[in-house]
Design an enzyme around this catalytic site. Structure first.
Site, PDB file in Angstrom:
ATOM      1  N   LYS A 104      49.451  38.784  25.936  1.00  0.00           N
ATOM      2  CA  LYS A 104      49.794  40.141  25.480  1.00  0.00           C
ATOM      3  C   LYS A 104      49.971  41.100  26.656  1.00  0.00           C
ATOM      4  O   LYS A 104      50.902  41.904  26.682  1.00  0.00           O
ATOM      5  CB  LYS A 104      48.751  40.660  24.484  1.00  0.00           C
ATOM      6  CG  LYS A 104      48.806  39.984  23.126  1.00  0.00           C
ATOM      7  CD  LYS A 104      50.161  40.156  22.456  1.00  0.00           C
ATOM      8  CE  LYS A 104      50.256  39.545  21.086  1.00  0.00           C
ATOM      9  NZ  LYS A 104      51.639  39.536  20.550  1.00  0.00           N
ATOM     10  N   LEU A 109      58.696  34.728   8.454  1.00  0.00           N
ATOM     11  CA  LEU A 109      57.851  34.292   7.335  1.00  0.00           C
ATOM     12  C   LEU A 109      56.361  34.455   7.649  1.00  0.00           C
ATOM     13  O   LEU A 109      55.509  34.048   6.864  1.00  0.00           O
ATOM     14  CB  LEU A 109      58.156  32.831   6.975  1.00  0.00           C
ATOM     15  CG  LEU A 109      59.568  32.581   6.435  1.00  0.00           C
ATOM     16  CD1 LEU A 109      59.812  31.094   6.228  1.00  0.00           C
ATOM     17  CD2 LEU A 109      59.795  33.324   5.123  1.00  0.00           C
ATOM     18  N   TYR A 160      45.418  34.498  24.563  1.00  0.00           N
ATOM     19  CA  TYR A 160      46.188  35.461  23.771  1.00  0.00           C
ATOM     20  C   TYR A 160      46.285  36.800  24.506  1.00  0.00           C
ATOM     21  O   TYR A 160      47.350  37.402  24.605  1.00  0.00           O
ATOM     22  CB  TYR A 160      45.479  35.639  22.426  1.00  0.00           C
ATOM     23  CG  TYR A 160      46.141  36.558  21.433  1.00  0.00           C
ATOM     24  CD1 TYR A 160      47.351  36.229  20.845  1.00  0.00           C
ATOM     25  CD2 TYR A 160      45.515  37.748  21.033  1.00  0.00           C
ATOM     26  CE1 TYR A 160      47.932  37.056  19.889  1.00  0.00           C
ATOM     27  CE2 TYR A 160      46.084  38.569  20.075  1.00  0.00           C
ATOM     28  CZ  TYR A 160      47.296  38.221  19.512  1.00  0.00           C
ATOM     29  OH  TYR A 160      47.863  39.040  18.573  1.00  0.00           O
TER      30      TYR A 160
HETATM   31  C1  AKB Z   1      44.241  38.443  15.935  1.00  0.00           C
HETATM   32  O1  AKB Z   1      43.130  38.585  15.421  1.00  0.00           O
HETATM   33  O2  AKB Z   1      44.534  37.545  16.733  1.00  0.00           O
HETATM   34  C2  AKB Z   1      45.297  39.476  15.607  1.00  0.00           C
HETATM   35  C3  AKB Z   1      45.297  40.577  16.615  1.00  0.00           C
HETATM   36  C4  AKB Z   1      44.302  41.660  16.532  1.00  0.00           C
HETATM   37  O3  AKB Z   1      46.108  40.575  17.479  1.00  0.00           O
HETATM   38  N1  AKB Z   1      45.117  39.978  14.289  1.00  0.00           N
END
Ligand code: AKB
Length: 320
Positions: A146, A10, A142
């Site tokens: 990744k 979703l 993040y």
């Molecule tokens: C974010 O801005 O966190 C995402 C990405 C570029 O991974 N859209």
């Protein structure tokens, strides 16, 4: 890909990917899963839907086994700005969910897809035309997730032979489901505000270039990569893909071709600006083009025209 389980169904990508996959592979062949269920939602109503918290590895395995899937597409994750606000939650959810999904794929011999991001790059990465293989020392949680995810997917391929594949998505722009908690979200918000208010205040500063892509190109890229001849894939996981490198003024200029009075102002958010500043200005997608024929159909002008038309229709429907 014959029967596919998708996590985070979703979310921004899932909402459109599910519908596209059901169109291509058949409605019953795509099992949508998410931590919550929405009433009267096309994803929930158009085929199998299951509640799944991706940190629950047993349930993920059981669902994949019960539905006899041969492919897992793992999308559930926190985006960059939310991950920066809640780093421990981001580690647990982004990495815990990924390892559970990879384990299910390993045990059930499934093909596997998960997206990486331009967030996997950092301030010491070459900023312009960032190569496929380069320095990756991100300074955000993040980004750490990744890069770790890219390596983990490589590991599951090399060690266990799991057919893992992935791309590094840039900011994704779409009119269907809004993104949440990303750094590139301004490039979606700006279209909503252009239609609703004729003006937008950007939290990302003037002159900040980032890569972007329109959602239809992102969906086509996922399917093309998953269908690609494995013998042609040198990189497998984390292919750079992009359609445009743009800054807020570029989007405003494209919008003004349709809404001439559109006004853009700035109120920069230091947290998201710092994240954006640590990412590339533009990335090089040559490996994706050469290894599996990646091609984006939408440039900024074409995307803006489509986005404004479709979004206007959607917003009018909501009012009426
Ligand atoms: C974010 O801005 O966190 C995402 C990405 C570029 O991974 N859209």
């Amino acid at each position: 890909m014959k029967k596919i389980l998708v996590t985070g169904a979703l979310g921004q990508i899932g909402s459109e990917l599910i519908m596209k996959l059901r169109e291509v592979y058949g409605a019953d062949q795509v099992v949508a899963t998410d931590i919550r269920k929405k009433e009267a939602d096309p994803v929930v109503d158009s085929g199998p839907f299951e509640i799944l918290d991706v940190t629950d590895g047993n349930r993920m395995f059981e669902l994949a086994k019960t539905h006899q899937v041969d492919t897992i597409m793992h999308l559930a994750a926190l985006l960059s700005a939310t991950a920066e606000a809640k780093p421990l939650l981001a580690w647990n959810l982004n990495m815990g969910g990924l390892v559970n999904a990879l384990e299910a794929a390993r045990e059930l011999n499934c093909q596997f897809f998960t997206p990486s991001s331009i967030g996997a790059f950092g301030p010491s990465t070459p900023k312009d035309n960032t190569p496929q293989d380069t320095i990756q020392r991100p300074t955000t949680m993040y980004g750490v997730n990744k890069v770790s995810g890219e390596l983990l997917c490589d590991y599951y391929y090399q060690k266990f032979g799991v057919d893992t594949r992935g791309v590094r998505f840039p900011g994704l722009i779409s009119y269907v489901a809004p993104p949440g908690g990303g750094t590139t979200d301004y490039a979606v918000d700006i279209y909503y505000k252009a239609i609703l208010d004729g003006a937008y205040t950007s939290y990302i500063g003037k002159g900040t270039y980032m890569d972007m892509m329109y959602m239809p190109d992102a969906l086509n890229a996922i399917i093309a990569l998953m269908e690609a001849d494995p013998s042609k894939l040198i990189h497998r996981n984390a292919f750079n893909v992009t359609a445009m490198s743009i800054e807020p003024e570029d989007v405003a200029a494209a919008i003004r071709k349709h809404i001439p009075t559109f006004a853009l102002s700035y109120d920069v958010d230091p947290v998201r600006q710092a994240i954006a500043d640590s990412w590339p200005n533009s990335i090089d997608a040559t490996a994706a083009m050469n290894e599996w024929g990646f091609k984006a159909e939408f440039d900024l002008e074409k995307m803006t025209e489509d986005m404004l038309t479709k979004l206007r229709g959607k917003l009018l429907q909501q009012v009426g």
